[in-house]
Scaffold this motif. Structure first.
Motif, short mmCIF file in Angstrom:
data_model
loop_
_atom_site.label_atom_id
_atom_site.label_comp_id
_atom_site.label_asym_id
_atom_site.label_seq_id
_atom_site.Cartn_x
_atom_site.Cartn_y
_atom_site.Cartn_z
N GLY A 111 86.65 1.82 -68.04
CA GLY A 111 87.52 0.77 -68.54
C GLY A 111 88.45 1.27 -69.61
N ARG A 121 97.16 -6.88 -69.96
CA ARG A 121 96.00 -6.26 -69.31
C ARG A 121 95.73 -7.01 -68.02
NH1 ARG A 121 91.18 -3.42 -71.20
NH2 ARG A 121 92.29 -3.31 -73.19
N LYS A 122 95.37 -6.28 -66.98
CA LYS A 122 95.01 -6.96 -65.74
C LYS A 122 93.96 -6.16 -64.98
CE LYS A 122 98.66 -5.01 -62.77
NZ LYS A 122 99.78 -5.33 -61.86
N PRO A 123 93.04 -6.85 -64.33
CA PRO A 123 92.05 -6.17 -63.48
C PRO A 123 92.69 -5.78 -62.16
CG PRO A 123 91.73 -8.53 -63.36
CD PRO A 123 92.82 -8.30 -64.38
N ARG A 124 92.17 -4.77 -61.55
CA ARG A 124 92.63 -4.35 -60.23
C ARG A 124 91.48 -3.65 -59.51
NH1 ARG A 124 94.31 0.92 -59.91
NH2 ARG A 124 95.75 0.37 -58.24
N TRP A 125 91.63 -3.50 -58.21
CA TRP A 125 90.58 -2.89 -57.40
C TRP A 125 91.22 -1.87 -56.45
CZ3 TRP A 125 91.10 -7.83 -58.85
CH2 TRP A 125 90.03 -8.43 -59.52
N ASP A 272 95.63 -6.27 -57.03
CA ASP A 272 95.25 -6.98 -58.26
C ASP A 272 94.92 -8.44 -57.96
OD1 ASP A 272 97.77 -7.94 -57.70
OD2 ASP A 272 98.71 -7.18 -59.52
N PRO A 274 92.34 -11.14 -57.27
CA PRO A 274 90.90 -11.27 -57.48
C PRO A 274 90.17 -12.00 -56.35
CG PRO A 274 92.06 -12.89 -58.80
CD PRO A 274 93.12 -12.03 -58.16
N GLU A 294 86.17 -1.13 -59.17
CA GLU A 294 86.79 -2.08 -60.10
C GLU A 294 87.45 -1.33 -61.24
OE1 GLU A 294 85.69 -6.13 -62.64
OE2 GLU A 294 84.17 -5.12 -61.42
N GLU A 296 91.16 -1.38 -64.16
CA GLU A 296 92.09 -2.23 -64.89
C GLU A 296 93.25 -1.38 -65.39
OE1 GLU A 296 90.20 -4.11 -68.17
OE2 GLU A 296 89.36 -2.26 -68.97
#
Length: 324
Positions: A111, A121-125, A272, A274, A294, A296
């Motif tokens: 992370g 900030r953004k989560p991404r996979w 990105d 979810p 996973e 970010e």
């Protein structure tokens, strides 16, 4: 906790060593550094300590009249508690960096810590296909298997190229795909920078793979290449190609080609979104032994514009420093 942090010019020798240590990461190659240099960025290599070993990653800097940016495209596997992060921010402060972007393309995981001056900030996979797995490309989702067989049956073939016409076709198909997503209500841009794609291919960092039916390109992917991996950089498919299963066919054929060349993994790229039921996620996870990672990304503004300009003037430009 103490540690060291170095910033070194991206010399050929040092960059070659970094690429050799990261054979599965196309963002660590000399060719990718050449591509970014062609965009006007200065390649640098960040070297820090973690609890057990050295941490190294490439970064790319661009200085404009008013702002100076630093981008890490593929963040290294370093704990959020390591001194690397604070040393990175200290470096940005001391060298007038106004915009810091930390991305996670092809990153192994981990992370990004909650640092000061965070802007977004953004989560991404990302989805990684293990090309060494015995069931790779055999035990895939039934719908994927059907699409691939159908594409073969009607005569779709794959070709690889680096010519200008292929770049232009690829850009056009990306635009078609983006428009399709926009029509579904997604917030995407439909503009494509053809010149950047051309630089990417000319640098040797990437290669174009296309699905062709009776001389017509109906699906196209740009794949970034590392010694032991491929990374799905961008892709586009025409409406006809969607109906024929060309996108499924092309990913399958690219994976086969990479495997036959001794690559160990094929990163299918990221999302990105979810929603686990999204079409893009289902598409990527349907190919055999795929691992979802996973990740970010985050952006920071280490200093205000006036302070950044003053620091750069006083320092006389970029300074590589060691922090203890």
């Amino acid at each position: 906790m103490t540690g060291t942090f170095l910033v070194e010019p991206g010399t050929t020798l040092l960059a070659s060593e970094l690429a050799a240590l990261n054979p599965r990461n196309p963002f660590y190659t000399l060719q990718y550094a050449d591509f970014r240099n062609g965009q006007g960025f200065t390649p640098w290599i960040l070297i820090g300590d973690n609890a057990h070993s050295k941490v190294c990653c490439p970064a790319f800097m661009k200085t404009g009249r008013l702002r100076c940016s630093l981008e890490i495209p593929s963040v290294p596997d370093v704990s959020v508690n390591e001194p690397f992060w604070q040393a990175l921010m200290d470096f940005c402060h001391q060298n007038g960096i106004s915009d810091l972007s930390v991305n996670s393309f092809c990153s192994p995981g981990g992370g990004i810590p909650q640092l000061n001056y965070e802007k977004s900030r953004k989560p991404r996979w990302e989805y990684v296909l293990d090309l060494k797995h015995p069931d790779t490309l055999t035990k895939m989702r039934k719908g994927h298997s059907y699409s691939i067989k159908r594409a073969r049956k009607i005569g779709i073939e794959m070709r690889r190229t680096r010519d200008l016409e292929a770049v232009e076709t690829h850009a056009r198909l990306i635009g078609v795909s983006m428009q399709r997503r926009k029509d579904r209500g997604e917030n995407v841009t439909t503009s494509v920078e053809t010149n950047n794609l051309l630089r990417l291919i000319e640098s040797g960092a990437g290669e174009i793979f296309q699905a062709v039916l009776t001389g017509q390109v109906i699906s196209s992917n740009v794949i970034l290449i590392a010694e032991k991996a491929g990374y799905n950089h961008t892709q586009g498919t025409s409406p006809e190609g969607m109906g024929y299963g060309a996108a499924h066919f092309l990913i399958h054929e690219i994976a086969c080609a990479l495997r036959d060349e001794g690559k160990e993994v094929f990163n299918l790229g990221g999302t990105d979104d979810p929603d686990p039921e999204s079409g893009l996620r289902k598409f990527k996870t349907g190919f055999g032994s795929v691992t979802e990672i996973e990740l970010e990304s985050a952006t920071f503004e280490p200093g205000n514009l006036g302070a950044s300009l003053l620091r750069r003037v006083m320092s006389g430009g970029l300074r590589g420093r060691k922090f203890d």
